[in-house]
Structures are given as structure tokens and as C-alpha cells.
Scaffold this active site. Sequence first.
Site, mmCIF file in Angstrom:
data_model
loop_
_atom_site.group_PDB
_atom_site.id
_atom_site.type_symbol
_atom_site.label_atom_id
_atom_site.label_comp_id
_atom_site.label_asym_id
_atom_site.label_seq_id
_atom_site.Cartn_x
_atom_site.Cartn_y
_atom_site.Cartn_z
ATOM 1 N N LYS A 1 8.336 8.671 -3.052
ATOM 2 C CA LYS A 1 9.935 10.332 -3.036
ATOM 3 C C LYS A 1 10.854 9.709 -2.482
ATOM 4 C CE LYS A 1 6.658 11.976 -0.657
ATOM 5 N NZ LYS A 1 5.828 11.002 0.256
ATOM 6 N N ARG B 1 4.278 21.272 1.830
ATOM 7 C CA ARG B 1 3.207 19.934 1.825
ATOM 8 C C ARG B 1 2.283 21.420 2.231
ATOM 9 N NH1 ARG B 1 6.443 15.125 4.322
ATOM 10 N NH2 ARG B 1 4.714 13.943 4.041
ATOM 11 N N ARG C 1 7.110 -1.064 4.824
ATOM 12 C CA ARG C 1 9.015 -0.644 4.115
ATOM 13 C C ARG C 1 9.312 -0.763 5.713
ATOM 14 N NH1 ARG C 1 9.041 5.901 3.386
ATOM 15 N NH2 ARG C 1 7.202 5.519 5.451
ATOM 16 N N ARG D 1 9.137 2.422 11.084
ATOM 17 C CA ARG D 1 8.954 3.505 11.177
ATOM 18 C C ARG D 1 7.744 3.725 12.371
ATOM 19 N NH1 ARG D 1 9.271 8.104 6.409
ATOM 20 N NH2 ARG D 1 7.315 8.736 6.903
ATOM 21 N N ARG E 1 -2.114 9.839 7.310
ATOM 22 C CA ARG E 1 -1.299 10.515 6.887
ATOM 23 C C ARG E 1 -2.352 10.366 5.369
ATOM 24 N NH1 ARG E 1 3.316 6.287 7.706
ATOM 25 N NH2 ARG E 1 4.077 7.773 5.788
#
Length: 213
Positions: free
Chosen positions: A13, A88, A127, A160, A171
Site C-alpha cells: 500500500k 481499518r 523491509r 520498523r 498484525r
Amino acid sequence: MRLILLGPPGAGKGTQARMLEEKFSIPQISTGDMLRKAVSDGTELGKRANACMGDGQLVPDEIVIELIKERIKEDDCAGGFILDGFPRTIVQAEKLGETLAEMKLGIDAVVDFEVDVQELIVRLTGRRSCSNCGAMFHDETRPPEKTGVCDRCGGELHQRLDDNRETILKRLEVYKNETAPLKEFYRKQGNLKTVEGRGSVEEIFSQVCALIS
Ligand code: AP5
């Protein structure tokens, strides 16, 4: 153009939102980025959000709804915006609908990215993002030219805190229970568009542009 990007953590996203922002000159609005900034600034809101985010849980609806209500009324949103990571929950989607209706506006498209869980885990554990400009990299699939350094601005790359395996699994579970029902919510409204989120970033971007144009 007013867009919502929907999809599980790691679906791409943020990556696609930044490309859309550049192509269409409308702002990307990421509640995750806004909350992370509040945490690093040490604001009251950041302190409330921090525990939920670190644990892979959603921040309470009222906090993010208030953030978004204020943000979409800012001048740079007059020509449209790209919502990345909001709504969300069904409550957030309903409140967004009410706020836009009060402004006599609507959503043009909701783009849903479908990616399988194993791929999501690989993407998130690898990431790296730039602490200065937010550019996104990946250890294996999109490595920077120089390890730990952003190709775009020379800033420092970091991982992160919620991108560890245990929090990623939480998550994904939260996404399944709280956010995935939004697909049906927007399908019923007639503006859900689904994209196969596997393939190169550029291929997916072309698909998204074709769907929304
Ligand atoms: P948030 O920051 O929104 O995180 P997320 O939804 O978990 O999504 P991600 O940013 O992890 O993934 P993405 O889909 O943007 O993928 P990306 O492009 O980075 O939220 C964080 C936390 O904040 C939440 O857990 C919650 O606590 C809180 N929060 C935020 N919004 C909230 C809300 N509305 N309500 C309540 N709480 C909220 O890509 C991932 C990686 O994959 C990158 O390395 C990238 O380079 C790579 N990649 C991208 N596309 C491809 C591709 N096509 N092929 C291969 N690799 C790819």
C-alpha cells in the site's frame, strides 16, 4: 480523485501510494506514518498509540478518526487524496463516509491488494525505510546501492519496530479479523477494485492506474 488503498500489512500500500501521489499530485495520507511521527515527537497521542502499535494491535478508532477528519480538510486535499492504512475497521469506514458526506464528497475507488501470507512475511521482515524521506527498500528484492543508506536522499535506513516475525503474525491476525471485512463493506457500495499484489512494483502500479482511470 479520492482513493482508499486496502490490504494486509506488507501488501504494498505504502509503495503504491507514494507512486500514485507523484503521478496524480495528490497527497498520500498514511495513518501509520502519522502515528509513528506522533510517537517519535513524544506527543500525548503518540504515547497512547505507542503500546498498541508495538504490540501489533490497532490504535483506538477515535484517535485515528480524529486525525483523518482534520487531515482531509487541509488545503492540499482539495484535489483529492490517497488513504493508506485507513479505514481499518467498519467503524472507521462509517465515520469516513459520514465526514465525506458532510463535505459533499465521496470515494472514487477502493483498491484492495491481495498477497499471500508467506510473501507478506518475507516482504516485512526484509523491509528497510529511510528515516529522512520515507523511501522504501527491501534487503533482497529492492536493496539500496549502499547498505543502510537511502539511494534517494542519503538518509539512514532503519527497520520498523513492528517488523519482527512475532508482531507481524499478530498484525496479520488483526487484519483478518478487523480489516478484511471492509472488502465486503466496499464491495456492497460498488467501488471495490481488486489487484493481484504479486509481481513487480511497476507491473502492479500499471494495473492500479488502469483500474482507477
Ligand atoms: P501501517 O504503517 O499502516 O502498517 P501496515 O498496514 O501494517 O502496512 P505496512 O506499512 O506494513 O505495509 P504496506 O502495505 O504499506 O507495504 P509496503 O509498501 O511498505 O500501520 C502500522 C500500525 O499503526 C498498525 O499496526 C496500527 O497499530 C497502527 N495503525 C495505522 N493505521 C491505523 C488505523 N487506521 N487504525 C488503527 N490503527 C492504525 O511494502 C512492504 C515491503 O514490501 C517493502 O519492503 C517494499 O519494498 C516491498 N514491496 C512492496 N511491493 C512489492 C512487490 N510488488 N514485490 C516485492 N516487494 C514489494
